[in-house]
Structure formats: structure tokens, C-alpha cells
Design a protein around this motif. Structure first.
Motif, PDB file in Angstrom:
ATOM      1  N   CYS A   8    -100.782 -65.492  48.190  1.00 13.55           N
ATOM      2  CA  CYS A   8     -99.697 -66.442  48.464  1.00 13.55           C
ATOM      3  C   CYS A   8     -99.715 -67.595  47.451  1.00 13.55           C
ATOM      4  O   CYS A   8    -100.760 -67.972  46.932  1.00 13.55           O
ATOM      5  CB  CYS A   8     -99.858 -66.975  49.884  1.00 13.55           C
ATOM      6  N   TYR A  10     -98.963 -70.717  48.075  1.00 13.77           N
ATOM      7  CA  TYR A  10     -99.031 -72.058  48.649  1.00 13.77           C
ATOM      8  C   TYR A  10    -100.449 -72.522  48.975  1.00 13.77           C
ATOM      9  O   TYR A  10    -101.182 -72.870  48.078  1.00 13.77           O
ATOM     10  CB  TYR A  10     -98.108 -72.146  49.863  1.00 13.77           C
ATOM     11  N   CYS A  11    -100.834 -72.502  50.227  1.00 17.25           N
ATOM     12  CA  CYS A  11    -101.982 -73.345  50.597  1.00 17.25           C
ATOM     13  C   CYS A  11    -103.332 -72.702  50.340  1.00 17.25           C
ATOM     14  O   CYS A  11    -103.450 -71.548  49.956  1.00 17.25           O
ATOM     15  CB  CYS A  11    -101.854 -73.789  52.053  1.00 17.25           C
ATOM     16  N   GLY A  14    -105.198 -69.043  51.203  1.00 20.48           N
ATOM     17  CA  GLY A  14    -105.297 -67.951  50.231  1.00 20.48           C
ATOM     18  C   GLY A  14    -105.005 -66.590  50.827  1.00 20.48           C
ATOM     19  O   GLY A  14    -105.755 -65.623  50.623  1.00 20.48           O
ATOM     20  N   CYS A  15    -103.889 -66.478  51.537  1.00 19.76           N
ATOM     21  CA  CYS A  15    -103.564 -65.219  52.216  1.00 19.76           C
ATOM     22  C   CYS A  15    -103.190 -64.115  51.217  1.00 19.76           C
ATOM     23  O   CYS A  15    -102.499 -64.362  50.230  1.00 19.76           O
ATOM     24  CB  CYS A  15    -102.385 -65.428  53.167  1.00 19.76           C
ATOM     25  N   CYS A  43     -97.806 -67.151  57.355  1.00 23.48           N
ATOM     26  CA  CYS A  43     -97.043 -68.203  58.032  1.00 23.48           C
ATOM     27  C   CYS A  43     -95.604 -68.180  57.520  1.00 23.48           C
ATOM     28  O   CYS A  43     -95.220 -67.331  56.712  1.00 23.48           O
ATOM     29  CB  CYS A  43     -97.695 -69.568  57.814  1.00 23.48           C
ATOM     30  N   GLY A  46     -95.301 -68.311  53.586  1.00 26.42           N
ATOM     31  CA  GLY A  46     -95.630 -67.045  52.931  1.00 26.42           C
ATOM     32  C   GLY A  46     -94.595 -65.976  53.229  1.00 26.42           C
ATOM     33  O   GLY A  46     -94.151 -65.235  52.342  1.00 26.42           O
ATOM     34  N   PRO A 172    -101.530 -72.749  58.512  1.00 27.57           N
ATOM     35  CA  PRO A 172    -101.148 -72.048  59.749  1.00 27.57           C
ATOM     36  C   PRO A 172    -101.941 -70.774  60.029  1.00 27.57           C
ATOM     37  O   PRO A 172    -102.180 -70.452  61.195  1.00 27.57           O
ATOM     38  CB  PRO A 172     -99.661 -71.723  59.527  1.00 27.57           C
ATOM     39  N   VAL A 173    -102.369 -70.075  58.998  1.00 21.52           N
ATOM     40  CA  VAL A 173    -103.084 -68.820  59.294  1.00 21.52           C
ATOM     41  C   VAL A 173    -104.509 -69.116  59.766  1.00 21.52           C
ATOM     42  O   VAL A 173    -105.034 -68.425  60.650  1.00 21.52           O
ATOM     43  CB  VAL A 173    -103.021 -67.855  58.089  1.00 21.52           C
TER      44      VAL A 173
HETATM   45 FE1  SF4 Z   1     -99.490 -68.941  52.337  1.00 21.61          FE
HETATM   46 FE2  SF4 Z   1     -99.163 -69.697  54.863  1.00 21.61          FE
HETATM   47 FE3  SF4 Z   1    -101.257 -68.202  54.159  1.00 21.61          FE
HETATM   48 FE4  SF4 Z   1    -101.117 -70.761  53.439  1.00 21.61          FE
HETATM   49  S1  SF4 Z   1    -101.283 -69.973  55.542  1.00 21.61           S
HETATM   50  S2  SF4 Z   1    -101.723 -69.047  52.116  1.00 21.61           S
HETATM   51  S3  SF4 Z   1     -98.931 -71.002  53.060  1.00 21.61           S
HETATM   52  S4  SF4 Z   1     -99.114 -67.585  54.094  1.00 21.61           S
END
Ligand code: SF4
Length: 861
Positions: A8, A10-11, A14-15, A43, A46, A172-173
Motif C-alpha cells: 500500500c 499510505y501508512c 505496510g499492507c 482499510c 488502501g 486501521p488494519v
Molecule cells: Fe494502507 Fe490502510 Fe493498510 Fe495503512 S492500514 S497500509 S492505509 S491499507
């Protein structure tokens, strides 16, 4: 197209993501069920990455002084500019300001060029703003920047303390993993946060402590455990060094400093005593403080002294904000680390120089972010290269950063976005690859290194950041050291550096990957350096192998100042990311919060004569900006909260970055974003209104405006004191219908072309504006009649679904509340079964849970 496994954008969770290209610039996105970080979960951010990979707003060609030029000319201009500056003013007159959005390979090359070849450590990253305090705390305690936990510890803990973290929105994950663990093993949850967030609402205990009182809280908890004979003497004797006089602190009234009842504190003490398997997860709320490093060490001290570290389900766990903040920390992206977790001692600098076979090496640490921009302002730095970040928005006292950039003789910006508040100051703009195009590795908060793989063709002339930096280095005269054919070659060199003359002195050692083949790098599965529990043996990277407890300063509570009687906190929204350059492209993600809100306690709304839903000016000693007021008792009485996401590109007002001061932690240099003296006053504009339009409208000439994506177009909120008729210029070309009533101060206009609604403008002096959603829908197909358009409503009334809660299925708050009431729904699962809400990414589940709670215990005014 074949599915591609990547990570991902974003955050710091690290999904893992599986992206399947479905068109030139479209893709379906699903969670990677095999990725250890998320096991298939994603989330809302993602999940909707596919909406953000179009070419809108992209920088596609190099530019020098606003003119499109060839890559060769642009690269030569950067190299010549840096060389000339260094020749005249020395290496310390240049700087790189880089980003947690870069891949590790990009970071590695930038760091090598600056520290090993240019010969200064003036390279810092926007991670300085995010978690530099955690890095400093780790270094002080463990002798190295080691995160001692893994996500699996959250599933094995009996108690989780969340400090300064709204995980339900910002990670969020991780939050979903915590919720699943609570369901399964009844894990107790304590949230320590001045704000009652959606995370705090789900806790067994929420301690809404005064801002920056965390050190007192954790020092108090440690002393209480000592008083209860709950320290782990055996662990301390074997693995921990306690400085002399550590326990001799004069007693502090913790409840008073933290401004919470003693009974709540006792609950925390009892919970902590009862649960040896405790993880303390801390995030920006702890780090973004002028005492952030001490906060980190106060947390680590507690875990060291009670032996809650290096064991399953126990440890202090810092989580990062950005997708590759950790990768940057590893290679040396911070001005305060040399490379591969080495410091700036003589032997380490010489080791790095020998490894790089470089002509020079930086003499010591470089300037940290705030100091770097101050050095630009006072002329010590004369050339800056900003990579993949937007300091004109995100730095504290951002107006001072803008003034510095405006005066800087050479500003280079490499980015994938053409127009940002920072690139407005650039002499040279270099188009970089974006997510889905670039290729390399990232490290997440649990030290998991994953591949980020490209699955889209490079657009225009955009290039990888490592390529751009290497080409500049070649033109500066260091072609041999920067002749990388691809990212795999850089990864091999970085992996080799982690093992170079390491001899077990640094835990970061991935040198077993130094010979990885190109094909194995391509297929490389995620792996975690340091293992699941890097401190399981009790041995750290300090000289004697023992962890160090650190004497921390318990600062007294700061009293309100009569000029600025309130405290300002800044942070993120659930569905937006940083300055919205990517998430702002998604209509779905833009629905959750459409405007920047200042959240204010109802008592302060009354005291300062504000209007809930009206506008207000928030001021600090640094400047002021206008926000929409949201009255909520989730805020402590004298505290305000505003989001960080709005910029000059998306608003006139709502700018959080210009408000915080430059005050920073003395050890880490991280700014204290979350506790700025502030005041608030009502602003009653002469008129308010909004525009919906298919195409983006020019920036309005009024005091307050915000622009956000909506299905089929854009929604622009407007407010001003000037002549409202001037706003008609925002409407697109076409057949215009208009009803204006100068006496009542209303303007209503709609523009059609080829039977399609192109735009509609509604302004009013005394409110009474129609709802936005029905008009936005009219942009999408055959619009309603002109009479209905000018009324702003359909002839037959429609159900109002309220503000969107579930962005995946467009389910609004009113729809959910109606269903809860009429169908007597009692759980998030039942709401999901009835409406689908919360059944996809799950990001809205805490909000649905909050609604169920409210309905169970209604509050009647
Ligand atoms: Fe992406 Fe959301 Fe996972 Fe963060 S929690 S890496 S923003 S999918």
C-alpha cells in the motif's frame, strides 16, 4: 493483465496488496491474503487506491524556470547548480529534504550522494515530523533504532496501552487486528489521548490526559509498580542499566499533572499490574511533542523495569505514519543517522567511506528539518532539493518555510504531482514515478521489508527517484559510484552495507541478501529483519549489551496564556492522507469529511460565541486560518483539533500547518504539533454558498473556500464578505439559468451544455442553502428540470441519507440510524447484514459501533 503483488502507498502498517490492471490507468485492488502485515485486510484508503492512479495533476516532463526541457538539460541544471553552490560556499550550503514516500533504494542513493560524496549530512526526511522522537528514544535505550515488537504481539497481549494513537483512523488494519484479538482473547484496551476518538470510545479505559503529560503518566506508573513490588529484579539485574539516582525523583502528583481523577489512574495501575503481557503502542500523539523523546523513554523504562519486553505479547511498540519511514531510518535518511544504523563516530564514518569508496564523508550530523529550513531562511543553505514531499504545507510555521523557499537561490522539486504548494517555489521540477509505477522495497512498522512493484507504465517522461538522483550524481563527477542499472543493484549494495564490518554490533543486518539475483529480488517475499522479537535474548546494541533506562524530565503543566487561552492539536482524518495529492483524487474517500473542521468543546462554543456548523478563525502566534466549527465533547474543554490535509491547492483557509510553532524536542528535533497556544473567534461572512461543477473551477477569490472531489465532479464550499456576484465567474461556459434576489442576498444559477449539468452555484446571505448531494448526483447523467435545479431539490422529496459513514457502499449516517431504530439492530454485524455498511474495508465499523452505543444510551438535551 496478471495480478501483481505490491504494498500500500499510505501508512506504516505496510499492507500487502494485489493489483490487477484493468485498463491503461485503472486497476482492481484487493488485500494480499498472504502478506503477514494484513492477511488480506485493507482499510478504506488502501481499498480505493484504484481511484487514484489516473494522470490527473501529474508532472510528466522536466521543467526549468517554468519551461519544459529535456531530461538532460534539467539534470545538468541541477548538477551545475549544486556544484557551483558547493564550490563557492562549501558542502553545508546544500541540502536534500526527502520523504517517507520514497522507496528504500531511492533513500539509499540520496543518502550516499549527500553524506559520502557531497560531504555533508544535510539530508533530512519528513519522517522527522512523524517519529524522530521514537528513533531517538530507541537509540538512547537500545543503542540502536530497534522496534522490539511485531504485530503478532498485539494478538498475544492481554493488555494494550494505546498512547497518542487514533489507530481506528490512522492505522486501521492494526486496529482491526486489535479488535479481532479482543474478540478472541478478551484483551483489555487502555487509550491515552486528550481526545475521545473513535479508538478511545472502544477502550475499556480512556484517559483523556492533558496534552504533553504522558511523561508524568508513565513515570508515575513506573513508580507505582515499584511501590507495589512489581518490578522484575532478575530482568533488570541481567539486562538493564539503571543510571545512578534514577529512583530519587521527587514525587509528582501524577493525577494533577495529567488532569485526570486519581480513581482513573488507579484503574490503569491495577490493569497494568494484573497483565504482564502488555504492549504499549505509541504513535504521533506521543512523538509530535517537545518532550517526545522523553515520552518514548518513559514508556520504554516502564517495560524494561517490569520485564515486559522481548517476550510474546509484551513490549514498547512505536508505529510509524508513513509507508517507508522505517526504510528511511534504516539507510540513513535522517540527518542524525549516518547509514545502516551507524552513528557519526570517527570509526563509523571511516567505515561508511570505505564501503562507498567515496572521496569524502560528512564530518558529523546534519541539520534537522526545522533547522534546515531556518538555515535556508538565513542564507546558510543556498540550494535545496525537495523529493516527494510538501514542506510548504506540512512543516510547522509553514509560512516561514514558504518565505525561506521564496528566497532560496536554487529550489529543486522532484515529485509526481505538478502543482503543489512547495513546487510553486521550484526553479527546477523533475517528474518522478508514483505508486503503481515505481519498483523497490519498503519497511513497515514491524521491520517487515516488502517489495513495492510497478504494474503501470511510466507516464510521460517520469523516472524513478533513484535514477534521477544517480543521474545528477553522475553529472557531478561520480559516475562510477552511481551507475545502477536497476533497483535490485541498489538493494544488493544496501544489504551489503548493513553487514559491512558489522560483527554483531548492529542488529540491522540483511547482508544475507547482498548477493540476491535480479529474479529473486523480483520475486522476494516479505521478510522481517531482527525476527519477530529482536530483543528476545535481552541483548541490545549498547556497548555492554544492556538496555539503558533513561532519566526523563516530568514537565509541569503549562498554564493557559491570556492571549492564547486554548491549546491546538493537529492530526489526520480517516480517509485522507497528508496533503491529499493522492487520496484527494478519490470521490469515495472525499466523502467522509468534506471540509476542514475545527473541533471545539460545546462550552467553548458558547464561551466564544461560535456557531456549530458556522465558521471561525483559529489563531496562534504564527498566523491564522479559517475552519468550519464542529462542536463536540470529544474534545477537552480548552483544546481545539484541526486536520492537516488542506493546502493552497484545495482551499483558501483550513491550513493547519501555518499554525504550530517551530518549538521542537531538544533530542530528536521533532516539532510539537499537538500543543500550540491558540485562540478562536467567530467569523460571520456576509454570504456563504457552494458550487458543484463537472470540471475543476479556478480558485475562488473569497476568504474561505474548500474544494473536494465528488462523484462526477467537484464540490466547492464558499464564504466571503465581498460581492457575491463575483462568484458567478466560477461557473463553466454553457447555457445559464439564474435567479438572484439582491434583497434577500441569494444567487442561484445552473449551467447546462448538451443537456448535461455542467455546474450549479448557490449563495445566500442568511444560510438556507439546499443539500449538496442531490445536486452532485445531477452532474452524472440526465439532470432534473431547470426549476428543480434552481430550487436545488427534486420536486418529490427524497430521503436524506446524511453524512457518508461507509464510503465503500455510500451509506449515510441517517440511513444507519434509521435502520438501527426501525429494525432494532444491535450489533455492527447486524448493520452490515442490513445495509452492507462496514462489510468491505471495515474502516467505518468504529463509527457504526459509536452510533449503536449512542442509540443504546441516548443523550437528550
Ligand atoms: Fe494502507 Fe490502510 Fe493498510 Fe495503512 S492500514 S497500509 S492505509 S491499507
Amino acid at each position: 493483465m496478471s495480478p501483481v503483488k505490491t504494498t500500500c502507498a499510505y501508512c506504516g502498517v505496510g499492507c500487502g496488496i494485489v493489483a490487477t490492471q484493468t485498463g491503461a490507468r485503472t486497476a482492481t485492488i484487493t488485500g494480499d491474503t498472504n502478506h503477514p502485515a494484513n492477511l488480506g485486510r485493507l482499510c478504506s484508503k488502501g481499498t480505493h487506491l484504484g481511484e487514484t492512479i489516473g494522470l490527473e495533476g501529474r508532472l510528466l516532463h522536466p521543467e526549468v524556470n517554468g519551461e519544459r526541457v529535456s531530461w538532460d538539460r534539467a539534470l545538468q541544471a541541477v548538477a551545475d547548480g549544486f556544484k557551483a553552490t558547493i564550490a563557492e560556499h562549501g558542502p553545508d550550503s546544500v541540502a536534500f529534504y526527502v520523504s517517507g514516500q520514497l522507496l528504500t533504494e531511492d533513500y539509499y542513493v540520496a543518502n550516499k550522494l549527500m553524506k559520502g560524496f557531497i560531504g555533508t549530512a544535510n539530508i533530512d526526511t519528513n519522517s522527522r515530523l512523524c517519529m524522530a522522537s521514537a528513533v531517538a528514544a530507541h537509540n538512547r535505550a537500545f543503542g540502536e533504532d530497534i522496534v522490539p515488537c511485531s504485530y503478532s504481539d498485539l494478538e498475544e497481549a492481554d493488555l494494550i496501552l494505546l498512547v497518542g494513537s487514533n489507530a481506528a483512523w490512522c492505522h486501521p488494519v492494526i486496529w482491526q487486528r486489535i479488535e479481532a484479538a479482543r474478540e478472541k482473547r478478551g484483551t483489555r484496551l487502555v487509550v491515552i489521548d486528550p481526545r475521545r476518538t473513535e479508538t478511545a470510545e472502544r477502550a475499556d479505559l480512556h484517559l483523556a490526559i492533558a496534552p504533553d503529560s504522558d511523561v508524568a503518566l508513565f513515570a508515575g506508573l513506573l513508580h507505582e509498580m515499584k511501590a507495589r513490588w512489581k518490578l522484575d529484579g532478575a530482568h533488570m539485574a541481567q539486562h538493564v542499566c539503571v543510571p545512578e539516582g534514577f529512583w530519587d525523583l521527587s514525587p509528582v502528583d501524577t493525577a494533577k499533572v495529567c488532569d485526570i481523577p486519581q480513581s482513573r489512574l488507579e484503574q490503569l495501575y491495577d490493569l497494568f499490574e494484573a497483565h504482564p503481557r502488555t504492549v504499549t503502542l505509541f504513535s504521533q500523539g506521543a512523538n509530535q511533542s517537545i518532550s517526545g523523546t522523553d515520552k518514548g523513554n518513559a514508556i520504554i523504562n516502564l517495560h524494561l523495569a517490569t520485564g515486559r519486553i522481548g517476550k510474546p505479547g509484551a513490549g514498547p511498540f512505536s508505529i510509524t505514519g508513513q509507508p517507508n519511514a522505517m526504510g528511511g531510518r534504516e539507510v540513513g535518511g535522517l540527518a542524525s543517522t549516518l547509514a545502516a544504523h551507524m552513528g557519526f563516530g570517527e570509526a563509523e564514518r571511516e567505515r561508511a567511506r570505505r564501503f562507498w569508496q567515496s572521496p569524502t564523508i560528512c564530518p558529523g550530523p546534519g541539520l534537522k528539518a526545522v533547522d534546515m529550513f531556518n538555515a535556508i531562511a538565513d542564507g546558510r543553505i543556498k540550494a535545496i532539493w525537495v523529493m516527494a514531499t510538501n514542506p510548504a504545507v506540512s512543516m510547522p510555521d509553514a509560512n516561514a518555510v514558504r518565505a525561506a523557499l521564496a528566497a532560496c537561490p536554487l529550489v529543486v522539486v522532484s515529485d509526481c504531482i505538478a502543482d503543489t504548494d512547495t513546487s510553486a517555489f521550484a526553479h527546477i521540477k523533475l517528474p518522478a514515478l508514483g505508486w503503481g509505477e515505481k519498483d523497490g522495497t519498503v519497511t513497515n512498522s514491524e521491520r517487515m521489508i516488502s517489495r513495492q512493484r510497478g504494474f503501470l507504465a511510466a507516464p510521460g517522461e517520469a523516472k524513478a527517484d533513484w535514477w534521477i538522483i544517480s543521474e545528477v550524481a553522475r553529472r557531478m563527477g561520480w559516475a562510477d559510484a552511481f551507475s545502477y542499472p536497476h533497483a535490485a543493484a541498489i538493494f544488493r549494495e544496501y544489504a551489503a552495507q548493513t553487514g559491512f564490518e558489522n560483527g554483531g554490533s548492529r542488529l540491522l543486518d540483511i547482508s544475507d541478501k547482498a548477493q540476491i539475483s535480479d529474479s529473486d529480488y523480483e520475486a522476494m517475499p516479505p521478510f522481517q529483519w531482527g525476527g519477530v522479537s529482536p530483543l528476545a535474548s535481552g541483548r541490545c546494541s549498547t556497548a555492554d549489551g544492556r538496555a539503558q533506562m533513561v532519566a526523563v524530565q516530568v514537565a509541569p503543566r503549562t498554564d493557559a496564556d491570556s492571549r492564547y487561552p486554548l491549546r491546538l492539536n493537529t492530526g489526520r482524518y480517516r480517509d485522507q492522507w497528508h496533503t491529499m495529492t493522492r487520496t484527494g483524487l478519490s470521490p469515495k474517500l472525499s466523502q467522509h469529511r468534506r471540509e476542514p473542521l475545527v473541533e471545539v468543546h460545546p462550552d467553548m462554543v458558547a464561551r466564544f460565541g461560535l456557531d456549530d456548523g458556522g465558521l471561525a478563525v483559529v489563531s496562534t502566534a504564527m498566523g491564522e486560518s479559517v475552519f468550519r466549527v464542529a462542536s463536540t465533547d470529544n474534545q477537552r474543554r480548552r483544546e481545539l483539533f484541526v486536520p492537516i490535509h488542506w493546502t493552497d491547492q484545495t482551499s483558501g483557509g483550513g491550513r493547519a500547518g501555518l499554525l504550530p510553532a517551530q518549538d521542537r524536542d531538544p533530542v530528536s528535533g521533532q516539532p510539537g504539533f499537538k500543543n500550540t497556544p491558540a485562540k478562536i473567534r467567530i467569523w460571520q461572512p456576509r454570504w456563504t454558498g457552494f458550487l458543484v461543477s463537472k470540471d475543476v473551477a479556478p480558485a475562488p477569490a473569497c476568504r474561505y473556500w474548500t474544494r473536494i472531489r465528488a462523484a462526477h465532479g467537484w464540490l466547492v464550499e464558499l464564504a466571503g464578505d465581498g460581492d457575491p456576484q463575483g462568484m458567478l465567474a466560477l461557473l463553466p461556459e454553457g447555457q445559464r439559468a439564474e435567479v438572484s434576489d439582491a434583497k434577500r442576498g441569494t444567487v442561484r444559477a445552473a449551467v447546462l451544455a448538451d443537456g448535461q449539468l455542467q455546474g450549479a452555484l448557490f449563495l445566500a446571505r442568511n444560510g438556507g442553502l439546499p443539500p449538496r448531494d442531490w445536486l452532485i448526483e445531477q452532474l452524472g447523467g440526465e439532470p432534473a428540470s431547470t426549476v428543480e435545479l434552481l430550487a436545488g431539490r427534486p420536486a418529490t422529496a427524497q430521503a436524506d441519507r446524511g453524512p457518508i459513514v461507509c464510503v465503500c457502499f455510500d451509506v449515510g449516517m441517517k440511513t444507519i440510524l434509521d435502520a438501527i431504530r426501525t429494525a432494532a439492530l444491535a450489533s455492527v454485524e447486524q448493520v452490515g447484514a442490513a445495509l452492507n455498511a462496514g462489510t468491505n474495508c471495515g474502516s467505518c465499523r468504529p463509527a457504526i459501533a459509536r452510533m449503536l452505543e449512542t442509540e443504546r444510551s441516548p443523550v437528550y438535551a
